[in-house]
Write a protein that holds these residues in place. Structure first.
Motif, mmCIF file in Angstrom:
data_model
loop_
_atom_site.group_PDB
_atom_site.id
_atom_site.type_symbol
_atom_site.label_atom_id
_atom_site.label_comp_id
_atom_site.label_asym_id
_atom_site.label_seq_id
_atom_site.Cartn_x
_atom_site.Cartn_y
_atom_site.Cartn_z
ATOM 1 N N ALA A 222 0.856 -1.186 0.000
ATOM 2 C CA ALA A 222 0.000 0.000 0.000
ATOM 3 C C ALA A 222 0.894 1.240 0.000
ATOM 4 C CB ALA A 222 -0.914 -0.018 1.220
ATOM 5 N N LYS A 223 0.293 2.382 -0.187
ATOM 6 C CA LYS A 223 1.052 3.629 -0.255
ATOM 7 C C LYS A 223 1.830 3.851 1.036
ATOM 8 C CE LYS A 223 0.517 8.561 -1.270
ATOM 9 N NZ LYS A 223 -0.438 9.656 -1.573
ATOM 10 N N SER A 224 3.117 4.175 0.893
ATOM 11 C CA SER A 224 4.011 4.479 2.025
ATOM 12 C C SER A 224 4.166 3.295 2.981
ATOM 13 C CB SER A 224 3.508 5.716 2.796
ATOM 14 O OG SER A 224 3.417 6.837 1.953
ATOM 15 N N MET B 130 3.193 -4.475 5.463
ATOM 16 C CA MET B 130 2.232 -5.267 4.701
ATOM 17 C C MET B 130 1.962 -6.599 5.391
ATOM 18 S SD MET B 130 2.353 -6.599 0.723
ATOM 19 C CE MET B 130 3.841 -7.570 0.924
ATOM 20 N N GLY B 131 3.014 -7.253 5.881
ATOM 21 C CA GLY B 131 2.830 -8.520 6.567
ATOM 22 C C GLY B 131 1.944 -8.388 7.794
ATOM 23 N N ARG B 132 2.144 -7.330 8.568
ATOM 24 C CA ARG B 132 1.324 -7.127 9.768
ATOM 25 C C ARG B 132 -0.111 -6.735 9.392
ATOM 26 N NH1 ARG B 132 6.456 -5.367 11.750
ATOM 27 N NH2 ARG B 132 6.139 -3.247 11.005
ATOM 28 N N ARG B 133 -0.254 -5.900 8.345
ATOM 29 C CA ARG B 133 -1.611 -5.517 7.913
ATOM 30 C C ARG B 133 -2.414 -6.741 7.495
ATOM 31 N NH1 ARG B 133 -3.080 -4.903 2.714
ATOM 32 N NH2 ARG B 133 -0.960 -4.420 1.987
ATOM 33 N N LYS B 134 -1.795 -7.602 6.716
ATOM 34 C CA LYS B 134 -2.516 -8.772 6.238
ATOM 35 C C LYS B 134 -2.768 -9.775 7.361
ATOM 36 C CE LYS B 134 -1.319 -10.149 2.060
ATOM 37 N NZ LYS B 134 -0.453 -10.551 0.933
ATOM 38 N N ALA B 135 -1.882 -9.802 8.344
ATOM 39 C CA ALA B 135 -2.116 -10.657 9.511
ATOM 40 C C ALA B 135 -3.363 -10.202 10.260
ATOM 41 C CB ALA B 135 -0.904 -10.631 10.438
ATOM 42 N N LEU B 136 -3.528 -8.902 10.423
ATOM 43 C CA LEU B 136 -4.709 -8.387 11.127
ATOM 44 C C LEU B 136 -5.981 -8.640 10.321
ATOM 45 C CD1 LEU B 136 -3.348 -5.030 12.618
ATOM 46 C CD2 LEU B 136 -3.594 -7.261 13.731
ATOM 47 N N GLN B 137 -5.906 -8.551 9.005
ATOM 48 C CA GLN B 137 -7.068 -8.895 8.177
ATOM 49 C C GLN B 137 -7.444 -10.360 8.370
ATOM 50 O OE1 GLN B 137 -5.613 -7.900 4.268
ATOM 51 N NE2 GLN B 137 -6.341 -5.785 4.354
ATOM 52 N N PHE B 138 -6.448 -11.206 8.401
ATOM 53 C CA PHE B 138 -6.670 -12.640 8.603
ATOM 54 C C PHE B 138 -7.339 -12.894 9.963
ATOM 55 C CE2 PHE B 138 -4.735 -16.677 10.225
ATOM 56 C CZ PHE B 138 -5.443 -17.549 9.417
#
Length: 340
Positions: free
Chosen positions: A129-131, A137-145
């Motif tokens: 994602a931007k910036s 990204m790994g942590r963002r997708k972990a939280l989505q999961f």
């Protein structure tokens, strides 16, 4: 008491000394090893995940097969690189594997380790994602999961579906109750261990962490675990946290053991750079006669802090020899240390 499991990297290569010369060898032997380990009394069968390498990569078919052929042993990963994952599809795969195993999945996830190729996740149609850094990204997708594992409906149903829908928004299926509470985060730093605690994930700490104080590896890892436990308490979670550490431990009780691992006696921590700019410390291996091994392991502060010990195994040496390794630890080492 400690839970004692094994952690396999799942290597294979067409090498004359390997029992695992193909991917098929590694997959089928992994299943056989988990079955034999359960019969031996081992508590967990865990597998590494590495893309673009002759190692285990896609874990859910393997975990499902092991879940179908065993009944008690915990099955898990250490770890799945979330940079490569579609969190929605992963919820479905993980739910299916957990249901097949009867709720025994212990799912280790993380931002991931240094890769075999440059930004390999881009080949999986994943992007920043931007910036955003790849760690972000790994942590963002972990939280989505984690959010989708909760089983709360979020998708608007089609008014003209092929099959009737239940009322309300739809969730991903199959849903496995309780899996959200069996997700672990592989942390290489103190800060990410605290972050994992805040988000209600158990902690996996391997034989590598960032060198944050210059102290011996087991001292730094023990401090990481204590910070994690305090952060868990501060977060007010209503369940107990779990912590695993991994170690290479070999009890030298035969000439074959001494041939394979005798040279690792007297091993020491190593310090090096990973990803070009991060100073890391790598924990030593343990290899000795049982009496000496017990004394050395008794001084490992991080093992004392953990409730689960994952023994890294040389899967390329085949099922029978790896069962010998595990049996030697359970019989000659674990009882004297109060692990059994």
């Amino acid at each position: 008491m400690k839970k004692i499991g094994f952690l396999s990297f799942g290597h294979w290569a067409n090498h004359p000394s390997y029992q695992t010369r193909t991917a098929s060898d590694t997959l089928l032997q992994s299943i056989d090893l988990a079955v034999a380990a359960e019969e031996l009394g081992v508590d967990g069968a865990y597998f590494r995940v590495h893309h673009f390498a002759q190692q285990l990569a896609s874990p859910f078919p393997l975990l499902s097969a092991i879940g179908a052929k065993t009944s008690k042993i915990e099955i898990g990963t250490g770890v799945i690189d979330m940079r490569y994952e579609n969190p929605y599809y992963m919820v479905e795969d993980a739910g299916a594997a957990d249901l097949i195993s009867g709720g025994r999945l212990q799912l280790g996830i993380s931002r991931g380790s240094p890769e075999q190729v440059i930004d390999g996740w881009r080949y999986f149609n994943e992007d920043l994602a931007k910036s955003e850094t790849d760690a972000d990204m790994g942590r963002r997708k972990a939280l989505q999961f984690l959010e989708k594992l909760d089983g709360v409906g979020f998708a608007a149903p089609n008014p003209y579906p092929m099959f009737p829908n239940p009322p309300g928004l739809l969730r991903l299926e199959p849903y496995s109750a309780g899996l959200r509470e069996r997700v672990w985060w592989g942390a290489a730093s103190n800060a990410t261990a605290v972050w994992a605690a805040e988000h209600g994930m158990h902690l996996q700490s391997s034989t590598l962490k960032y060198d944050e104080t210059g102290e011996p590896f087991h001292i730094q890892q023990a401090q990481q675990i204590r910070l994690y436990k305090q952060a868990w308490k501060n977060a007010g979670h209503d369940r107990e946290p779990r912590v695993s550490v991994s170690r290479s431990i070999f009890a030298l009780i035969s000439d074959q053991d001494r041939h394979y691992f005798g040279q690792q006696a007297g091993s020491v921590d190593k310090v090096g750079m990973i990803e070009a700019d991060k100073r890391a410390i790598f924990g030593k291996s343990y290899a000795a006669e049982p009496d000496k091994l017990i004394k050395e392991l008794a001084e490992d502060e991080a093992i004392r802090e953990a409730d689960t010990l994952l023994l890294t195994i040389p899967n390329t040496l085949g099922v029978d020899y790896n069962i010998h390794i595990l049996s030697a630890i359970l019989k000659h080492v674990a009882p004297s240390l109060g692990w059994r």
